[in-house]
Design a protein around this motif. Structure first.
Motif, mmCIF file in Angstrom:
data_model
loop_
_atom_site.group_PDB
_atom_site.id
_atom_site.type_symbol
_atom_site.label_atom_id
_atom_site.label_comp_id
_atom_site.label_asym_id
_atom_site.label_seq_id
_atom_site.Cartn_x
_atom_site.Cartn_y
_atom_site.Cartn_z
ATOM 1 N N ARG A 477 0.859 -1.116 0.159
ATOM 2 C CA ARG A 477 -0.312 0.047 0.484
ATOM 3 C C ARG A 477 0.762 1.528 0.127
ATOM 4 O O ARG A 477 0.838 2.271 -1.087
ATOM 5 N N LEU A 478 2.036 1.395 0.798
ATOM 6 C CA LEU A 478 3.082 2.102 1.053
ATOM 7 C C LEU A 478 3.494 2.384 -0.068
ATOM 8 O O LEU A 478 3.842 3.812 -1.018
ATOM 9 N N LEU A 479 4.143 1.390 -0.949
ATOM 10 C CA LEU A 479 4.451 1.631 -2.291
ATOM 11 C C LEU A 479 3.889 1.989 -3.390
ATOM 12 O O LEU A 479 4.075 3.192 -3.955
ATOM 13 N N LEU A 480 2.289 1.646 -3.477
ATOM 14 C CA LEU A 480 1.248 2.080 -4.150
ATOM 15 C C LEU A 480 0.624 3.485 -4.324
ATOM 16 O O LEU A 480 0.783 4.503 -4.649
ATOM 17 N N THR A 481 1.355 4.280 -2.693
ATOM 18 C CA THR A 481 0.019 4.973 -2.367
ATOM 19 C C THR A 481 1.461 6.643 -2.909
ATOM 20 O O THR A 481 1.372 7.536 -3.330
ATOM 21 N N TYR A 482 2.977 6.110 -2.296
ATOM 22 C CA TYR A 482 3.845 7.160 -2.266
ATOM 23 C C TYR A 482 5.021 6.289 -2.509
ATOM 24 O O TYR A 482 6.093 7.642 -2.519
ATOM 25 N N GLY A 483 5.358 5.371 -3.507
ATOM 26 C CA GLY A 483 5.732 5.351 -3.922
ATOM 27 C C GLY A 483 6.737 6.566 -5.054
ATOM 28 O O GLY A 483 8.083 6.181 -5.457
ATOM 29 N N HIS A 484 6.003 6.561 -6.030
ATOM 30 C CA HIS A 484 6.612 7.810 -6.795
ATOM 31 C C HIS A 484 6.801 9.190 -6.384
ATOM 32 O O HIS A 484 7.618 10.638 -6.581
ATOM 33 N N TYR A 497 13.356 9.285 -4.195
ATOM 34 C CA TYR A 497 11.637 8.608 -4.419
ATOM 35 C C TYR A 497 11.787 7.722 -3.433
ATOM 36 O O TYR A 497 12.836 6.616 -2.349
ATOM 37 N N ILE A 498 10.577 7.533 -2.907
ATOM 38 C CA ILE A 498 10.214 7.181 -1.859
ATOM 39 C C ILE A 498 10.139 5.354 -1.800
ATOM 40 O O ILE A 498 10.931 4.283 -1.341
ATOM 41 N N GLY A 499 9.646 4.998 -3.112
ATOM 42 C CA GLY A 499 9.907 3.438 -4.112
ATOM 43 C C GLY A 499 11.074 2.978 -3.519
ATOM 44 O O GLY A 499 10.956 1.747 -3.139
ATOM 45 N N PRO A 500 12.709 3.664 -4.449
ATOM 46 C CA PRO A 500 13.650 3.197 -4.304
ATOM 47 C C PRO A 500 14.224 2.490 -3.307
ATOM 48 O O PRO A 500 14.841 1.402 -2.492
ATOM 49 N N PHE A 501 13.312 3.820 -2.055
ATOM 50 C CA PHE A 501 14.158 3.707 -0.061
ATOM 51 C C PHE A 501 13.373 2.684 0.156
ATOM 52 O O PHE A 501 14.126 1.414 0.577
ATOM 53 N N TYR A 523 8.347 -4.521 -9.107
ATOM 54 C CA TYR A 523 8.776 -3.388 -8.726
ATOM 55 C C TYR A 523 10.219 -3.527 -8.452
ATOM 56 O O TYR A 523 10.808 -2.589 -9.372
ATOM 57 N N TYR A 524 11.075 -4.360 -8.536
ATOM 58 C CA TYR A 524 12.378 -4.511 -8.466
ATOM 59 C C TYR A 524 12.695 -4.692 -9.753
ATOM 60 O O TYR A 524 13.315 -3.783 -10.248
ATOM 61 N N LYS A 525 12.302 -5.063 -10.712
ATOM 62 C CA LYS A 525 13.014 -4.997 -12.182
ATOM 63 C C LYS A 525 12.282 -3.934 -12.673
ATOM 64 O O LYS A 525 13.347 -3.739 -13.887
ATOM 65 N N GLU A 526 10.974 -3.080 -12.732
ATOM 66 C CA GLU A 526 11.175 -1.739 -13.177
ATOM 67 C C GLU A 526 12.503 -0.777 -12.755
ATOM 68 O O GLU A 526 12.523 -0.012 -13.626
ATOM 69 N N ILE A 527 13.280 -0.819 -11.449
ATOM 70 C CA ILE A 527 13.722 -0.379 -10.745
ATOM 71 C C ILE A 527 15.139 -0.162 -10.990
ATOM 72 O O ILE A 527 15.337 1.074 -11.805
ATOM 73 N N ASP A 528 15.194 -1.933 -11.081
ATOM 74 C CA ASP A 528 16.185 -2.225 -12.395
ATOM 75 C C ASP A 528 16.443 -1.540 -13.917
ATOM 76 O O ASP A 528 17.806 -1.381 -14.401
ATOM 77 N N LEU A 532 9.640 4.263 -12.714
ATOM 78 C CA LEU A 532 9.526 3.970 -11.191
ATOM 79 C C LEU A 532 7.886 3.556 -11.576
ATOM 80 O O LEU A 532 7.131 4.363 -11.932
ATOM 81 N N PRO A 533 6.638 2.240 -10.906
ATOM 82 C CA PRO A 533 6.321 1.996 -11.320
ATOM 83 C C PRO A 533 5.397 2.594 -10.900
ATOM 84 O O PRO A 533 5.244 3.682 -9.592
ATOM 85 N N THR A 534 3.746 3.093 -11.088
ATOM 86 C CA THR A 534 2.959 3.924 -10.956
ATOM 87 C C THR A 534 1.419 3.038 -9.967
ATOM 88 O O THR A 534 1.576 1.376 -10.905
#
Length: 642
Positions: A477-484, A497-501, A523-528, A532-534
């Motif tokens: 939920r935190l990744l989806l809400t604040y990751g970007h 960015y909160i997501g990579p953190f 999420y890991y694949k997209e960051i690599d 940054l997924p939304t």
């Protein structure tokens, strides 16, 4: 196959509140819209739509998704069919990677039936306006009945020639299959193998579903032969179920919503006449007894129904017996009756549109009181009949779920029937007690798939039990809400960015929940890849489990009222005010659960280990894990009891 460019255009254009609003009466609550769920029966709204996020979520049955998913669920469409539906709604041209010719040879059976029904409607319309027989007989009939051309065209009325196989011959000539003509009931094959048109020699009333697609027909004969049925309707088919359909609802749904009231009549001509009078919030049960499905269909758009009865007293009394189902659904019912010898159609043409509308407004009576008056007139001074009618009235009142309304009706009927309130209340309690006794007392078995589908930990925390599911889903939920979000938690620190953190702090954590694990892996694949997924990317995922969980975690049944501050000057802190605490809290709560699990497993190993050397190694591991737990707990402000 529909091109990705077309899909993207549809997704960008389709507005969830408009798509859902065609089927559900939505009202604003906080930042969301709410209404009664179209996927299950409910009296208290639990269906939420977020225009900002472009998603819907029912906190009653668990259905969730975006505009495409809503159409797929509601209309039982495949993914491509739902995309085409939305493309048609927003006038978007479909581009496909292979040639596609929409004719009677399309792959989906239901789509075949829709296509053949639309073809038949076009055929009947052409015969009405261009055919010699259609103009001379069909069109003349409608005009003699007083229907204007705009009303005839609005409801797509038509004419079926009085020839055994006019429709069949034209359909076969144009490449349509007999299989679908028979399945929709447009054509019939007799025992001798002869094929003929079901509706030959009749004026035609197409029946639309709620989205405007033609699903069946009603045909009226113009012959005076009593051996010929006056009306013939389409048989049941995969696209037409008469108990689930209201004639005219497609044309009326906006007016019903705008006026917060639905007029209910009996026949096709009644709907046309009331429309012609300028009252567009009208539908018909098409001559069938009103069904619970039809009542619930109306309930999506309004809680108020006004029944228009003709002057036939015998018909009124028969109809009154079947209207308690409306009360059971929590809807408000009023009655308008017309003078003897008149129905809505004849009365509108008798007095004109203006006086007709006035009559509707001035003649509304509440259903319970109207029913009491009708039955009183029938009972007269006969004490036995009066006693029966009192029970009949109280049984109707007992159907009303709202206790305030029940109390008011008891008082009104006490005055009308000249019976003490306490006697009516006593009878009411007897009826309700008898109903409770009849109801099954043993708990109903829960289907295994029902538990599997309940993926919202906020809906039923008991399903989580001793697993880490709640904490894992909180991370998602935190990744989806604040990751970007791009933030700096300390004045001197650089923005990040909160997501990579979050992901960098989870490298030592193994997710147990399979859906959460899939999202983390993506999420890991997209960051690599430098992306940054939304939340929207997961909401629109082809994987139904991922999409459902993403919608669920992006939705909440609770909304903080603006009145807390505007009226009461009470400021309620939002989790986003201190994102550092929110994010680190989520990470460390999950880690604490993981460490707690590790400690439990180590204790079991220590107790079962017999080798002193191995036992000492396990004790050291336990001490290290215990120190780690203590550090995490201190950060979280927890108190360790054990």
């Amino acid at each position: 196959m529909i091109t990705q460019e077309t899909i993207d255009k549809i997704m960008e254009t389709a507005r969830i509140e408009e798509v859902v609003g065609d089927f559900v009466n939505l009202k604003k609550r906080g930042t969301s819209l709410i209404g009664n769920c179209p996927f299950h029966n409910e009296k208290t709204p639990s269906f939420n739509v977020s225009a900002v996020k472009g998603i819907f979520k029912c906190f009653g049955c668990g259905k969730a998704g975006d505009s495409v998913r809503f159409i797929m669920e509601h209309e039982n469409y495949s993914y491509p069919e739902a995309l085409k539906f939305l493309a048609n709604k927003y006038h978007i041209e479909i581009e496909e990677t292979v040639d596609y010719k929409q004719d009677a040879e399309v792959q989906q059976t239901k789509e075949n039936l829709f296509i053949i029904s639309q073809y038949a409607s076009d055929f009947f319309k052409k015969e009405l306006w261009e055919g010699e027989e259609g103009k001379a007989i069909g069109l003349s009939y409608f005009k003699e009945r007083g229907f204007r051309e705009d009303i005839i065209k609005k409801f797509e009325l038509g004419f079926s020639p009085d020839i055994w196989d006019a429709l069949y011959a034209d359909a076969i000539k144009n490449g349509y299959k007999l299989q679908y003509l028979e399945e929709t009931g447009l054509c019939i094959k007799n025992d001798n193998g002869k094929i003929y048109d079901r509706f030959r020699g009749r004026v035609m009333f197409p029946i639309h579903n709620i989205t405007g697609r033609i699903i069946g027909f009603g045909g009226r004969t113009l012959k005076s032969d009593k051996n010929i049925p006056k009306y013939v309707n389409s048989p049941e088919s995969p696209i037409y179920h008469k108990s689930n359909v209201l004639y005219g609802l497609f044309q009326a749904k906006k007016a019903i919503r705008d006026n917060d009231n639905c007029y209910l009549v009996e026949g096709y001509a009644d709907v046309l006449s009331v429309h012609q009078a300028g009252v567009e919030n009208v539908v018909a049960s098409s001559g069938t007894s009103l069904t619970i499905e039809q009542v619930r269909l109306i309930g999506r758009f309004t809680k108020n129904i006004t029944i228009l009865f003709d002057g036939d007293s015998a018909g009124v009394k028969a109809s009154l017996r079947g209207l308690d189902i409306i009360l059971e659904e929590g809807l408000n019912v009023k009655i308008v009756s017309f003078p003897d010898g008149h129905d809505p159609d004849s009365y509108m043409h008798h007095v004109g549109a203006g006086l007709f509308k006035e009559y509707l407004e001035q003649s509304k009576k509440d259903f319970i009181l109207y029913k009491a008056n009708v039955l009183l007139a029938e009972a007269g001074s006969d004490p036995i009949k009066r006693a029966e009618l009192i029970r009949d009235i109280v049984e109707s009142i007992a159907k009303i779920p709202d206790q305030i309304k029940t109390s008011i009706f008891i008082r009104e009927c006490s005055n009308l029937l000249k019976v003490e309130e306490r006697i009516l209340i006593s009878e009411l309690n007897k009826i309700r007690s008898a109903k409770i006794k009849k109801a099954p007392t043993s708990p109903q078995p829960i289907a295994p798939d029902a538990v599997a589908k309940s993926t919202d930990f906020r809906e039923d925390p008991s399903l989580v039990k001793e697993t880490n599911e709640l904490q894992e889903r909180e991370i998602i939920r935190l990744l989806l809400t604040y990751g970007h979000e791009f933030v700096s938690w300390d004045e001197d620190a650089e923005k990040m960015y909160i997501g990579p953190f979050i992901m960098s702090n989870l490298t030592d954590v193994q997710f147990e929940d399979p859906v959460c694990r899939k999202i983390i892996e993506i999420y890991y694949k997209e960051i690599d890849l430098g992306h940054l997924p939304t939340a929207n990317q997961f909401i629109k995922s082809d994987d139904n489990e991922i999409a459902h969980l993403a919608v669920t975690l992006s939705s909440s049944p609770y909304h903080l009222s603006e009145n807390w501050y505007d009226k009461h000057k009470i400021y309620v802190r939002d989790e986003s005010v201190n994102l550092k605490s929110t994010i680190l809290g989520g990470i460390f709560h999950l880690k604490k659960r993981k460490v707690d699990g590790m400690l439990e497993n180590l204790l079991i190993e220590i107790k079962t280990e017999t080798d002193p050397v191995n036992q000492e190694i396990l004790m050291k591991k336990y001490a290290l894990a215990k120190n780690l737990e203590r550090s995490i707990s201190e950060f979280l402000g927890s108190v360790i009891v054990k």
